[in-house]
Enzyme design. Structure first.
Site, PDB file in Angstrom:
ATOM      1  N   ASN A  35       0.492  -1.413   0.204  1.00 21.75           N
ATOM      2  CA  ASN A  35      -0.202   0.098  -0.236  1.00 21.75           C
ATOM      3  C   ASN A  35       0.842   0.760   0.194  1.00 21.75           C
ATOM      4  O   ASN A  35       2.121   1.094  -0.293  1.00 21.75           O
ATOM      5  CB  ASN A  35      -1.057  -0.446   1.247  1.00 21.75           C
ATOM      6  CG  ASN A  35      -0.529  -0.032   2.521  1.00 21.75           C
ATOM      7  OD1 ASN A  35       0.643   0.994   2.583  1.00 21.75           O
ATOM      8  ND2 ASN A  35      -0.276  -1.115   3.220  1.00 21.75           N
ATOM      9  N   ARG A  36      -0.122   2.348  -0.090  1.00 25.21           N
ATOM     10  CA  ARG A  36       0.877   3.622  -0.150  1.00 25.21           C
ATOM     11  C   ARG A  36       1.785   4.147   0.800  1.00 25.21           C
ATOM     12  O   ARG A  36       1.937   5.419   0.346  1.00 25.21           O
ATOM     13  CB  ARG A  36       0.453   4.782  -0.766  1.00 25.21           C
ATOM     14  CG  ARG A  36      -0.269   3.881  -2.203  1.00 25.21           C
ATOM     15  CD  ARG A  36      -0.341   5.279  -3.632  1.00 25.21           C
ATOM     16  NE  ARG A  36      -0.662   6.681  -3.204  1.00 25.21           N
ATOM     17  CZ  ARG A  36      -2.548   7.132  -2.823  1.00 25.21           C
ATOM     18  NH1 ARG A  36      -3.038   6.304  -3.475  1.00 25.21           N
ATOM     19  NH2 ARG A  36      -2.094   8.209  -1.729  1.00 25.21           N
TER      20      ARG A  36
END
Ligand code: CTP
Length: 228
Positions: A35-36
């Site tokens: 994920n970011r």
């Protein structure tokens, strides 16, 4: 004359354990689900806590940002399983846990495929299994005096309701709720709910360093009063 021993479960030095960054769940030898999360907020919290004289251990995921304060003890993780192992070791001495890591909710069933999955003309289906809820697991085995802080990244309109739900479901002392736009951003907007009903919020979006100082003060006050 003998000095009276402090019978309180609270210890005078704050032993802070912070987790930060995403987990990467391997699909094969070269690919992962991630994920970011940038890890920026957790790293900043670790640095600022060390500057307050707290004893700080940072469990940091696969990100390039590092703490700048040399007093921060650093241990690295890649997967949710790695982080689970580190938490089990490190919670034995922590008095406060700030669980800022963006732990994957799912990972490939049966682990990574060996080697590299080759391209074919067919569709590829990945079967995923849920990861364990690490924060809830820590809460289940907590010892008296440990103060647990979780995060909740939520659509703005659901922030309060979801934070209240996570506070109860994960059995923690504090949930810091942020709107989705906070991920990977330099600023943060937060609503903080405590198990004792106290609520605090930032006035709009503020810089993550400024937010770190605000949150540590809030945690310091709450943990001092409410450590169980
Ligand atoms: N968390 C955790 N272990 C997981 C997932 C999340 O310990 N497997 C922690 C996060 O570090 C965070 C808190 O739980 O402090 C809330 O994470 P979030 O992803 O917002 O909640 P979920 O439990 O994943 O619930 P939902 O998917 O409904 O948002």
């Amino acid at each position: 004359m003998p000095v009276a021993q402090d019978q309180s479960p609270r210890r005078s030095i704050t032993h802070l354990l912070v987790t930060a960054g995403p987990t990467h769940e391997p699909i094969d030898s070269v690919r992962f689900l991630g994920n970011r999360s940038s890890g920026r907020l957790g790293v900043s919290l670790a640095d600022q806590a060390a500057q307050r004289g707290w004893d700080v251990t940072l469990l940091l995921g696969p990100v390039s940002i590092l703490p700048t304060d040399s007093r921060v003890r650093l241990r690295r993780f890649r997967t949710a399983a790695d982080l689970q192992g580190l938490l089990r070791e490190e919670m034995t001495r922590a008095t406060i846990l700030i669980m800022a890591a963006a732990v994957a909710d799912y990972r490939p069933l049966d682990g990574a495929s060996p080697g590299k999955i080759r391209r074919t003309a067919d569709n590829l289906r990945l079967e995923l299994e849920p990861t364990p809820d690490l924060l809830a697991e820590v809460a289940q085995s907590r010892t008296p005096g440990q103060f647990l802080v979780g995060f909740a990244l939520e659509p703005r309109e659901r922030m309060r309701a979801s934070a209240a739900e996570k506070l109860a479901r994960k059995n923690v002392d504090m949930i810091v709720a942020n709107p989705l736009e906070t991920m990977d951003s330099a600023t943060i907007e937060a609503l903080v709910l405590q198990a004792n009903g106290v609520e605090n919020f930032t006035q709009g979006a503020i810089d993550k360093t400024e937010f770190g100082s605000w949150l540590l003060t809030l945690i310091e006050q709450a943990a001092g009063k409410d450590a169980r």
